[in-house]
Design a protein around this motif. Structure first.
Motif, PDB file in Angstrom:
ATOM      1  N   GLY A 101      86.159 -91.258  29.638  1.00 42.12           N
ATOM      2  CA  GLY A 101      85.699 -90.455  30.765  1.00 42.12           C
ATOM      3  C   GLY A 101      84.521 -89.584  30.397  1.00 42.12           C
ATOM      4  O   GLY A 101      84.568 -88.840  29.418  1.00 42.12           O
ATOM      5  N   PHE A 102      83.471 -89.689  31.192  1.00 44.69           N
ATOM      6  CA  PHE A 102      82.286 -88.858  31.002  1.00 44.69           C
ATOM      7  C   PHE A 102      82.127 -87.956  32.219  1.00 44.69           C
ATOM      8  O   PHE A 102      81.916 -88.449  33.322  1.00 44.69           O
ATOM      9  CB  PHE A 102      81.028 -89.716  30.836  1.00 44.69           C
ATOM     10  N   LYS A 103      82.241 -86.655  31.994  1.00 43.20           N
ATOM     11  CA  LYS A 103      81.972 -85.727  33.092  1.00 43.20           C
ATOM     12  C   LYS A 103      80.475 -85.670  33.357  1.00 43.20           C
ATOM     13  O   LYS A 103      80.050 -85.515  34.494  1.00 43.20           O
ATOM     14  CB  LYS A 103      82.530 -84.352  32.778  1.00 43.20           C
ATOM     15  N   LEU A 104      79.673 -85.822  32.285  1.00 36.49           N
ATOM     16  CA  LEU A 104      78.218 -85.814  32.449  1.00 36.49           C
ATOM     17  C   LEU A 104      77.546 -86.243  31.153  1.00 36.49           C
ATOM     18  O   LEU A 104      77.981 -85.858  30.067  1.00 36.49           O
ATOM     19  CB  LEU A 104      77.721 -84.406  32.811  1.00 36.49           C
ATOM     20  N   ILE A 105      76.497 -87.034  31.275  1.00 36.65           N
ATOM     21  CA  ILE A 105      75.573 -87.297  30.170  1.00 36.65           C
ATOM     22  C   ILE A 105      74.239 -86.734  30.631  1.00 36.65           C
ATOM     23  O   ILE A 105      73.739 -87.114  31.696  1.00 36.65           O
ATOM     24  CB  ILE A 105      75.436 -88.803  29.865  1.00 36.65           C
ATOM     25  N   GLN A 106      73.667 -85.829  29.857  1.00 40.96           N
ATOM     26  CA  GLN A 106      72.428 -85.169  30.278  1.00 40.96           C
ATOM     27  C   GLN A 106      71.385 -85.172  29.171  1.00 40.96           C
ATOM     28  O   GLN A 106      71.637 -84.726  28.055  1.00 40.96           O
ATOM     29  CB  GLN A 106      72.726 -83.736  30.704  1.00 40.96           C
ATOM     30  N   TYR A 107      70.206 -85.675  29.508  1.00 37.28           N
ATOM     31  CA  TYR A 107      69.056 -85.686  28.600  1.00 37.28           C
ATOM     32  C   TYR A 107      68.611 -84.258  28.348  1.00 37.28           C
ATOM     33  O   TYR A 107      68.563 -83.446  29.270  1.00 37.28           O
ATOM     34  CB  TYR A 107      67.944 -86.497  29.264  1.00 37.28           C
ATOM     35  N   THR A 108      68.256 -83.944  27.087  1.00 32.07           N
ATOM     36  CA  THR A 108      67.787 -82.589  26.783  1.00 32.07           C
ATOM     37  C   THR A 108      66.378 -82.534  26.206  1.00 32.07           C
ATOM     38  O   THR A 108      65.616 -81.637  26.531  1.00 32.07           O
ATOM     39  CB  THR A 108      68.743 -81.848  25.823  1.00 32.07           C
ATOM     40  N   ARG A 109      66.027 -83.480  25.317  1.00 32.60           N
ATOM     41  CA  ARG A 109      64.678 -83.449  24.740  1.00 32.60           C
ATOM     42  C   ARG A 109      64.410 -84.736  23.967  1.00 32.60           C
ATOM     43  O   ARG A 109      65.323 -85.508  23.703  1.00 32.60           O
ATOM     44  CB  ARG A 109      64.490 -82.243  23.832  1.00 32.60           C
ATOM     45  N   ARG A 110      63.128 -84.904  23.576  1.00 33.08           N
ATOM     46  CA  ARG A 110      62.769 -86.069  22.767  1.00 33.08           C
ATOM     47  C   ARG A 110      61.662 -85.709  21.790  1.00 33.08           C
ATOM     48  O   ARG A 110      60.970 -84.709  21.942  1.00 33.08           O
ATOM     49  CB  ARG A 110      62.355 -87.240  23.645  1.00 33.08           C
ATOM     50  N   GLN A 111      61.500 -86.597  20.819  1.00 33.62           N
ATOM     51  CA  GLN A 111      60.466 -86.403  19.803  1.00 33.62           C
ATOM     52  C   GLN A 111      59.939 -87.778  19.410  1.00 33.62           C
ATOM     53  O   GLN A 111      60.705 -88.714  19.197  1.00 33.62           O
ATOM     54  CB  GLN A 111      61.079 -85.707  18.588  1.00 33.62           C
ATOM     55  N   ASP A 112      58.614 -87.913  19.327  1.00 38.40           N
ATOM     56  CA  ASP A 112      57.990 -89.155  18.885  1.00 38.40           C
ATOM     57  C   ASP A 112      57.711 -89.067  17.391  1.00 38.40           C
ATOM     58  O   ASP A 112      57.150 -88.077  16.916  1.00 38.40           O
ATOM     59  CB  ASP A 112      56.677 -89.401  19.640  1.00 38.40           C
ATOM     60  N   LEU A 113      58.103 -90.119  16.669  1.00 37.92           N
ATOM     61  CA  LEU A 113      57.955 -90.137  15.219  1.00 37.92           C
ATOM     62  C   LEU A 113      57.398 -91.483  14.769  1.00 37.92           C
ATOM     63  O   LEU A 113      57.425 -92.459  15.515  1.00 37.92           O
ATOM     64  CB  LEU A 113      59.317 -89.919  14.550  1.00 37.92           C
ATOM     65  N   PHE A 114      56.908 -91.507  13.539  1.00 34.47           N
ATOM     66  CA  PHE A 114      56.510 -92.759  12.904  1.00 34.47           C
ATOM     67  C   PHE A 114      57.158 -92.794  11.531  1.00 34.47           C
ATOM     68  O   PHE A 114      57.126 -91.808  10.797  1.00 34.47           O
ATOM     69  CB  PHE A 114      54.982 -92.865  12.773  1.00 34.47           C
ATOM     70  N   GLU A 115      57.774 -93.924  11.195  1.00 39.55           N
ATOM     71  CA  GLU A 115      58.449 -94.092   9.911  1.00 39.55           C
ATOM     72  C   GLU A 115      57.550 -94.932   9.004  1.00 39.55           C
ATOM     73  O   GLU A 115      57.560 -96.163   9.083  1.00 39.55           O
ATOM     74  CB  GLU A 115      59.815 -94.774  10.107  1.00 39.55           C
ATOM     75  N   PRO A 116      56.707 -94.298   8.154  1.00 43.96           N
ATOM     76  CA  PRO A 116      55.730 -95.049   7.363  1.00 43.96           C
ATOM     77  C   PRO A 116      56.343 -96.000   6.333  1.00 43.96           C
ATOM     78  O   PRO A 116      55.769 -97.053   6.044  1.00 43.96           O
ATOM     79  CB  PRO A 116      54.899 -93.958   6.676  1.00 43.96           C
ATOM     80  N   GLU A 117      57.533 -95.667   5.824  1.00 40.00           N
ATOM     81  CA  GLU A 117      58.115 -96.548   4.803  1.00 40.00           C
ATOM     82  C   GLU A 117      58.508 -97.913   5.350  1.00 40.00           C
ATOM     83  O   GLU A 117      58.571 -98.889   4.616  1.00 40.00           O
ATOM     84  CB  GLU A 117      59.276 -95.941   4.053  1.00 40.00           C
ATOM     85  N   VAL A 118      58.752 -97.992   6.665  1.00 41.90           N
ATOM     86  CA  VAL A 118      59.107 -99.282   7.288  1.00 41.90           C
ATOM     87  C   VAL A 118      58.104 -99.691   8.370  1.00 41.90           C
ATOM     88  O   VAL A 118      58.315-100.675   9.070  1.00 41.90           O
ATOM     89  CB  VAL A 118      60.545 -99.257   7.868  1.00 41.90           C
ATOM     90  N   ASN A 119      57.036 -98.898   8.521  1.00 34.07           N
ATOM     91  CA  ASN A 119      55.982 -99.183   9.496  1.00 34.07           C
ATOM     92  C   ASN A 119      56.563 -99.350  10.902  1.00 34.07           C
ATOM     93  O   ASN A 119      56.308-100.343  11.589  1.00 34.07           O
ATOM     94  CB  ASN A 119      55.187-100.426   9.078  1.00 34.07           C
ATOM     95  N   MET A 120      57.337 -98.349  11.341  1.00 31.30           N
ATOM     96  CA  MET A 120      58.073 -98.446  12.591  1.00 31.30           C
ATOM     97  C   MET A 120      57.887 -97.182  13.433  1.00 31.30           C
ATOM     98  O   MET A 120      57.924 -96.073  12.903  1.00 31.30           O
ATOM     99  CB  MET A 120      59.564 -98.621  12.258  1.00 31.30           C
ATOM    100  N   PHE A 121      57.677 -97.370  14.747  1.00 27.30           N
ATOM    101  CA  PHE A 121      57.642 -96.245  15.678  1.00 27.30           C
ATOM    102  C   PHE A 121      59.072 -95.895  16.056  1.00 27.30           C
ATOM    103  O   PHE A 121      59.934 -96.769  16.172  1.00 27.30           O
ATOM    104  CB  PHE A 121      56.817 -96.582  16.917  1.00 27.30           C
ATOM    105  N   HIS A 122      59.306 -94.596  16.259  1.00 29.27           N
ATOM    106  CA  HIS A 122      60.667 -94.093  16.451  1.00 29.27           C
ATOM    107  C   HIS A 122      60.610 -93.005  17.520  1.00 29.27           C
ATOM    108  O   HIS A 122      59.925 -92.014  17.348  1.00 29.27           O
ATOM    109  CB  HIS A 122      61.146 -93.541  15.100  1.00 29.27           C
ATOM    110  N   ARG A 123      61.320 -93.232  18.609  1.00 26.35           N
ATOM    111  CA  ARG A 123      61.468 -92.165  19.605  1.00 26.35           C
ATOM    112  C   ARG A 123      62.902 -91.671  19.517  1.00 26.35           C
ATOM    113  O   ARG A 123      63.841 -92.424  19.681  1.00 26.35           O
ATOM    114  CB  ARG A 123      61.156 -92.629  21.002  1.00 26.35           C
TER     115      ARG A 123
END
Length: 185
Positions: A101-123
């Motif tokens: 049961g979920f009373k609520l799922i609520q978005y709060t914030r985000r951050q954009d990152l880059f992982e250079p060791e694996v050459n991958m974008f990460h949100r």
């Protein structure tokens, strides 16, 4: 309490998110040989609502969803699709034989990152989840029963608008989401 399973279910049941990530949604760690894009689900913090006189009936969970992709645009599209699928969700998700049961799922914030060791974008996106410890308390009294693949199938079976049924989005009838019939306007 395992909220990663039902949140994963919400993501893979969403056609837009699934078209991007398929079933590559994993708790805590991405497998080493993962194909991208992929998603990692992580619980950051859990707090109960105990009082001096009673046990908790729900938990407040801080939750992170990390979208990884080889391009920035793909990581952004995946994160946007996931947010559209789960932000403000309230209801019951069944995984296997267990109702969550979920009373609520609520978005709060985000951050954009880059992982250079694996050459991958990460949100990295954070959500607050209010999780009912007793999912049965979330099931509406007007649950009619039955398992239907769509609103149309439920209506054909005799259900009426305002009643609830379990919707199954996969071949396995053990997985589903509680749906309320609402007329299209």
């Amino acid at each position: 309490m395992n909220i990663t399973g039902p949140i994963r279910q919400l993501i893979v049941d969403n056609a837009t998110a699934a078209a991007i990530v398929d079933e590559r949604v994993f708790p805590v760690v991405l497998p080493q040989e993962t194909t991208y894009p992929a998603v990692r689900l992580t619980v950051l913090d859990t707090k109960g609502n105990e009082t001096k006189t009673s046990a908790a009936d729900w938990d407040k969970v801080q939750f992170e969803i990390s979208s990884f992709a080889t391009t920035y645009d793909e990581a952004q599209r995946l994160d946007d699709a996931i947010r559209a699928a789960i932000d403000t969700f309230s209801g019951v998700v069944t995984v296997g034989a267990i109702a969550h049961g979920f009373k609520l799922i609520q978005y709060t914030r985000r951050q954009d990152l880059f992982e250079p060791e694996v050459n991958m974008f990460h949100r990295r996106a954070e959500y607050v989840v209010i999780y009912a410890l007793d999912a049965a308390s979330m099931i509406p009294s007007q649950l009619v029963g039955g398992n239907y693949e769509s609103d149309e199938a439920a209506l054909l079976a005799g259900l009426e608008y305002g009643q609830y049924y379990h919707a199954f989005h996969h071949v396995s009838a053990a997985q589903g989401t509680l749906i309320k019939l609402i007329p299209n306007e």
